[in-house]
Motif scaffolding. Structure first.
Motif, PDB file in Angstrom:
ATOM      1  N   LEU A 100     -10.212   3.330  -7.350  1.00  0.00           N
ATOM      2  CA  LEU A 100      -9.658   2.901  -8.631  1.00  0.00           C
ATOM      3  C   LEU A 100     -10.030   1.477  -9.009  1.00  0.00           C
ATOM      4  O   LEU A 100      -9.855   1.097 -10.163  1.00  0.00           O
ATOM      5  CB  LEU A 100      -8.130   3.035  -8.604  1.00  0.00           C
ATOM      6  N   GLY A 101     -10.484   0.687  -8.046  1.00  0.00           N
ATOM      7  CA  GLY A 101     -10.851  -0.686  -8.341  1.00  0.00           C
ATOM      8  C   GLY A 101      -9.653  -1.506  -8.768  1.00  0.00           C
ATOM      9  O   GLY A 101      -8.545  -1.369  -8.233  1.00  0.00           O
ATOM     10  N   LEU A 102      -9.846  -2.367  -9.766  1.00  0.00           N
ATOM     11  CA  LEU A 102      -8.770  -3.220 -10.250  1.00  0.00           C
ATOM     12  C   LEU A 102      -7.661  -2.422 -10.918  1.00  0.00           C
ATOM     13  O   LEU A 102      -6.554  -2.928 -11.093  1.00  0.00           O
ATOM     14  CB  LEU A 102      -9.322  -4.270 -11.227  1.00  0.00           C
ATOM     15  N   GLY A 103      -7.943  -1.164 -11.278  1.00  0.00           N
ATOM     16  CA  GLY A 103      -6.905  -0.306 -11.842  1.00  0.00           C
ATOM     17  C   GLY A 103      -5.833   0.048 -10.843  1.00  0.00           C
ATOM     18  O   GLY A 103      -4.816   0.629 -11.194  1.00  0.00           O
ATOM     19  N   TYR A 104      -6.059  -0.327  -9.571  1.00  0.00           N
ATOM     20  CA  TYR A 104      -5.074  -0.096  -8.523  1.00  0.00           C
ATOM     21  C   TYR A 104      -3.781  -0.845  -8.801  1.00  0.00           C
ATOM     22  O   TYR A 104      -2.709  -0.476  -8.334  1.00  0.00           O
ATOM     23  CB  TYR A 104      -5.660  -0.563  -7.187  1.00  0.00           C
ATOM     24  N   GLN A 105      -3.850  -1.920  -9.604  1.00  0.00           N
ATOM     25  CA  GLN A 105      -2.662  -2.698  -9.930  1.00  0.00           C
ATOM     26  C   GLN A 105      -1.866  -2.096 -11.077  1.00  0.00           C
ATOM     27  O   GLN A 105      -0.868  -2.682 -11.497  1.00  0.00           O
ATOM     28  CB  GLN A 105      -3.058  -4.126 -10.305  1.00  0.00           C
ATOM     29  N   SER A 106      -2.266  -0.936 -11.554  1.00  0.00           N
ATOM     30  CA  SER A 106      -1.550  -0.300 -12.655  1.00  0.00           C
ATOM     31  C   SER A 106      -0.103  -0.007 -12.264  1.00  0.00           C
ATOM     32  O   SER A 106       0.160   0.456 -11.158  1.00  0.00           O
ATOM     33  CB  SER A 106      -2.252   1.008 -13.038  1.00  0.00           C
ATOM     34  N   PRO A 107       0.870  -0.292 -13.139  1.00  0.00           N
ATOM     35  CA  PRO A 107       2.268  -0.042 -12.804  1.00  0.00           C
ATOM     36  C   PRO A 107       2.549   1.404 -12.428  1.00  0.00           C
ATOM     37  O   PRO A 107       3.436   1.694 -11.639  1.00  0.00           O
ATOM     38  CB  PRO A 107       3.014  -0.436 -14.086  1.00  0.00           C
ATOM     39  N   GLY A 108       1.791   2.328 -12.977  1.00  0.00           N
ATOM     40  CA  GLY A 108       2.022   3.730 -12.662  1.00  0.00           C
ATOM     41  C   GLY A 108       1.765   4.078 -11.216  1.00  0.00           C
ATOM     42  O   GLY A 108       2.272   5.071 -10.704  1.00  0.00           O
ATOM     43  N   LEU A 109       0.945   3.248 -10.538  1.00  0.00           N
ATOM     44  CA  LEU A 109       0.633   3.529  -9.143  1.00  0.00           C
ATOM     45  C   LEU A 109       1.760   3.119  -8.204  1.00  0.00           C
ATOM     46  O   LEU A 109       1.722   3.414  -7.020  1.00  0.00           O
ATOM     47  CB  LEU A 109      -0.657   2.817  -8.735  1.00  0.00           C
ATOM     48  N   ASP A 110       2.750   2.404  -8.688  1.00  0.00           N
ATOM     49  CA  ASP A 110       3.920   2.081  -7.892  1.00  0.00           C
ATOM     50  C   ASP A 110       5.055   3.062  -8.156  1.00  0.00           C
ATOM     51  O   ASP A 110       6.207   2.779  -7.880  1.00  0.00           O
ATOM     52  CB  ASP A 110       4.398   0.650  -8.198  1.00  0.00           C
ATOM     53  N   SER A 111       4.722   4.188  -8.685  1.00  0.00           N
ATOM     54  CA  SER A 111       5.726   5.177  -9.026  1.00  0.00           C
ATOM     55  C   SER A 111       6.244   5.862  -7.769  1.00  0.00           C
ATOM     56  O   SER A 111       5.622   5.817  -6.702  1.00  0.00           O
ATOM     57  CB  SER A 111       5.127   6.218  -9.977  1.00  0.00           C
ATOM     58  N   PRO A 112       7.398   6.518  -7.868  1.00  0.00           N
ATOM     59  CA  PRO A 112       7.917   7.276  -6.724  1.00  0.00           C
ATOM     60  C   PRO A 112       6.946   8.339  -6.226  1.00  0.00           C
ATOM     61  O   PRO A 112       6.955   8.659  -5.037  1.00  0.00           O
ATOM     62  CB  PRO A 112       9.195   7.913  -7.290  1.00  0.00           C
ATOM     63  N   LEU A 113       6.101   8.854  -7.127  1.00  0.00           N
ATOM     64  CA  LEU A 113       5.145   9.875  -6.700  1.00  0.00           C
ATOM     65  C   LEU A 113       4.160   9.315  -5.684  1.00  0.00           C
ATOM     66  O   LEU A 113       3.848   9.963  -4.678  1.00  0.00           O
ATOM     67  CB  LEU A 113       4.399  10.433  -7.914  1.00  0.00           C
ATOM     68  N   LYS A 114       3.657   8.099  -5.921  1.00  0.00           N
ATOM     69  CA  LYS A 114       2.747   7.469  -4.968  1.00  0.00           C
ATOM     70  C   LYS A 114       3.450   7.199  -3.641  1.00  0.00           C
ATOM     71  O   LYS A 114       2.891   7.419  -2.561  1.00  0.00           O
ATOM     72  CB  LYS A 114       2.212   6.165  -5.549  1.00  0.00           C
ATOM     73  N   PHE A 115       4.686   6.718  -3.714  1.00  0.00           N
ATOM     74  CA  PHE A 115       5.458   6.449  -2.496  1.00  0.00           C
ATOM     75  C   PHE A 115       5.655   7.727  -1.684  1.00  0.00           C
ATOM     76  O   PHE A 115       5.433   7.749  -0.465  1.00  0.00           O
ATOM     77  CB  PHE A 115       6.806   5.846  -2.891  1.00  0.00           C
TER      78      PHE A 115
END
Length: 327
Positions: A100-115
């Motif tokens: 994902l590159g710098l898109g890794y910092q997207s707020p959506g990636l800290d969602s409960p689904l990622k966890f």
């Protein structure tokens, strides 16, 4: 008699020692929430409360999982980190940054689904390893730990290879995820982590009377009627869940469990789990919350307390290994 066997004499001082640890933990919590507080208390309590909740969850998960892991392996210098959870977590983060590159910092990636995905991957890998290696033979645990160490080295090597492929900006972003941090916690994950740990704890609580028997050794436990293979397998799964939740929430912590579990054995003077488990949790709270308070509020350091704890835990590991070799 196994060195994990309970002492033949009563320990009347044990409740007093637990009470003292409880007072220290409560003092550390109170100091963290109030020391140096200025301004709007509603904001301060909400901001510090989220960090405190994360530290309490990590302290509980690491302490309980370490004591139980040492019980089923009959060895006090082993921790669940040997199974490669921290290395697998870093590899997952490296793959996400590479893809994902710098898109890794997207707020959506800290969602409960990622966890939940991270917890599921780490727990699933551990369960596959347990299922593959644990056949009930005497040396199955030793073989499992050896393979876990090999997989940990493999994950670290793959992570190092990926780090050479990404650009410096992405590497700096990944480096923040390689160490445990309580400053960038997604508050929406605390509820999920709490529910997961409560479910695992409920199952572990039902097995609590068996753990003192397991500590006596495999042969004695079987002779006393304990379903050894089923109990150990279920305990290993619970350990995998607890360590996965802790790692996915704040990052990898390697030697913290070794430190608090051995201090619990030493302070309580007993191996009974009704004493060592709460003692280990309270000691973990004192170290995490009290240490973070000391660094942030008193010494005014920006470093996280996990770095200091890992250093002290690593020294303790070397001391225990050296002492065991001399014997």
């Amino acid at each position: 008699m196994s060195r994990f066997a309970a002492p033949p004499f009563p320990i009347p001082a044990a409740p007093l020692r637990l009470a003292a640890l409880g007072l220290l933990a409560a003092g550390a919590v109170l100091a963290f929430m109030t020391l140096g507080a200025q301004g709007d208390w509603s904001f301060i309590l909400a901001f510090r409360g989220a960090k405190l909740a994360a530290m309490l969850l990590v302290a509980y998960a690491i302490a309980v999982s370490s004591v139980l892991f040492q019980t089923v392996t009959h060895n006090r210098i082993l921790t669940p980190a040997l199974m490669g959870f921290d290395a697998l977590y870093v590899l997952i983060q490296a793959l996400l940054v590479l893809g994902l590159g710098l898109g890794y910092q997207s707020p959506g990636l800290d969602s409960p689904l990622k966890f939940l995905a991270e917890v599921a991957i780490m727990t699933g890998m551990a369960c596959l390893l347990f299922r593959w290696l644990f056949t009930g033979a005497t040396h199955s645990l030793h073989r499992m730990m050896l393979v876990g160490i090999v997989f940990g080295l493999l994950f670290r090597s793959l992570s190092s290879f990926i780090m050479r492929l990404i650009d410096p900006n992405e590497f700096m972003m990944l480096q923040d995820r390689m160490f445990a941090s309580f400053n960038t916690i997604h508050t929406g994950l605390l509820g999920i982590a709490t529910v997961t740990l409560l479910a695992a704890s409920a199952l572990a609580w039902r097995l609590l009377p068996r753990y003192d028997v397991l500590a006596l050794g495999r042969e004695i436990a079987i002779s006393l009627g304990v379903d050894y293979r089923r109990t150990v397998m279920l305990t290993l799964v619970l350990i995998a869940v607890m360590v996965s939740v802790s790692t996915a929430l704040v990052g990898p912590v390697t030697f913290f469990g070794l430190l608090v579990s051995n201090l619990a054995y030493h302070i309580m003077g007993s191996d009974r789990h009704r004493l060592t488990l709460p003692a280990a949790v309270l000691i973990a709270v004192v170290f995490l919350v009290g240490g973070q308070t000391l660094l942030e509020r008193v010494l005014r350091f920006d470093a996280t307390v996990s770095v200091v704890i890992e250093f002290v835990g690593g020294l303790l590991f070397l001391v225990l290994v050296t002492r065991k070799v001399r014997r």
